[in-house]
Write an enzyme that holds these catalytic residues in place. Structure first.
Site, mmCIF file in Angstrom:
data_model
loop_
_atom_site.group_PDB
_atom_site.id
_atom_site.type_symbol
_atom_site.label_atom_id
_atom_site.label_comp_id
_atom_site.label_asym_id
_atom_site.label_seq_id
_atom_site.Cartn_x
_atom_site.Cartn_y
_atom_site.Cartn_z
ATOM 1 N N CYS A 144 0.437 -1.165 -0.118
ATOM 2 C CA CYS A 144 0.252 0.440 0.035
ATOM 3 C C CYS A 144 0.356 1.397 0.235
ATOM 4 O O CYS A 144 0.410 2.150 -0.772
ATOM 5 C CB CYS A 144 -0.530 0.188 0.988
ATOM 6 S SG CYS A 144 -0.333 -0.342 2.575
ATOM 7 N N HIS B 22 -2.235 1.519 7.132
ATOM 8 C CA HIS B 22 -2.154 1.208 5.518
ATOM 9 C C HIS B 22 -2.157 2.518 5.324
ATOM 10 O O HIS B 22 -2.975 3.885 5.752
ATOM 11 C CB HIS B 22 -3.945 0.677 5.433
ATOM 12 C CG HIS B 22 -4.131 0.026 3.884
ATOM 13 N ND1 HIS B 22 -4.495 -0.901 3.602
ATOM 14 C CD2 HIS B 22 -4.353 0.915 3.010
ATOM 15 C CE1 HIS B 22 -4.617 -0.969 2.217
ATOM 16 N NE2 HIS B 22 -4.809 0.158 1.951
#
Length: 289
Positions: free
Chosen positions: A99, A281
């Site tokens: 990510c 994330h």
């Protein structure tokens, strides 16, 4: 900002906490994070851009063919969207996507600083790293002083040294005092060098005095250490402070607070492209109205 695709995991005890390494949640559907890659969440709840056309989703068949074509490499699907009236590519996350790399690349793609061949449908992690490396080299300022040049080259060298980590996860350590406040780590250089703002929304409400006192100016890692230390103390005041800090972490395990959301709404500029860190994330984010 909306959550970055994965349901927030509740943490029941101190032992559940770990260092803030990006774990890049997996996704079973190829395009489940596609809209998120464009807008993880508008700070004021704006809509994501509409995808152009209704092209058929080939799903797992195309992914299988891609893996055969690029054995041993991570392969990502590209989604073409209408962004500010331009046909613009967005990299979508695969079942184990890196990510940080995708979030950074999507900022640069949406800002049209990196361009991909028209209607390209798949790309490998190695290709993404090549595009990013070339951009960093090309973005070097031209007319700067000797001191600025040396400083920039040092930052570029440091960034290149940790660039490979973008494929696995960056070590970032939030502080609870501001949406742009992180403990300085070498990984942060990448965002500085690329001029990409990095935000989070895990803030202490300054009006709650006992939590402000318990958390102080600690980073996440420092706060976990403080809680362990306070629990072992013979001083009842320190024990109480440690309990308050632990309750704060448990109650805000989604890594976003109401005060943090308000601060994001205020701090993120209209139309700004940035990276948002939440639930370990990294997501691409913009503010729309």
């Amino acid at each position: 900002p909306s959550p970055p695709g994965e349901e927030s995991r509740s943490l029941d005890s101190l032992e559940s906490f770990s260092n803030l390494h990006s774990c890049c949640p997996s996704s079973s559907e190829l395009n489940s994070d596609a809209d998120e890659a464009v807008v993880a969440g508008a700070a004021s709840g704006g809509p994501a851009p509409e995808p152009e056309g209704d092209r058929p989703v080939v799903g797992s068949q195309l992914l299988s063919a891609s893996k055969e074509r690029f054995p041993g490499q991570s392969v990502y699907h590209i989604k073409w969207v209408r962004w500010k009236e331009e046909n613009t590519p967005v990299i979508t996350q695969n079942e184990n996507g890196p990510c940080p790399l995708l979030a950074i690349m999507n900022v640069l793609l949406l800002a049209w600083k990196i361009k991909l061949p028209p209607m390209m449908e798949i790309i490998t992690a190695e290709q993404l790293m090549e595009y990013l490396g070339d951009y960093i080299l090309d973005a070097k300022p031209r007319e700067i002083s000797e001191i600025q040049r040396l400083n920039y080259e040092q930052n570029m060298s440091d960034a290149m040294a940790i660039l490979h980590k973008l494929q696995t996860g960056l070590d970032v350590n939030v502080k609870f005092t501001g949406v742009r406040v992180f403990e300085y780590t070498p990984e942060c250089i990448v965002f500085d060098l690329l001029d990409i703002p990095l935000y989070h929304g895990w803030l202490v409400d300054p009006q709650v005095a006992d939590i402000v006192k318990a958390v102080g100016n600690c980073s996440y890692n420092q706060l976990v250490e403080k809680i362990i230390s306070c629990k072992q103390s013979d001083n009842s005041e320190l024990v109480s402070e440690g309990f308050v800090a632990e309750q704060f972490l448990n109650n805000t395990a989604t890594q976003l607070t109401y005060h943090g959301l308000c601060e994001l709404t205020s701090a993120v500029q209209e139309g700004e492209l940035c990276v948002f860190f939440r639930n370990n994330h990294f997501s691409t984010m913009t503010k729309y109205k």
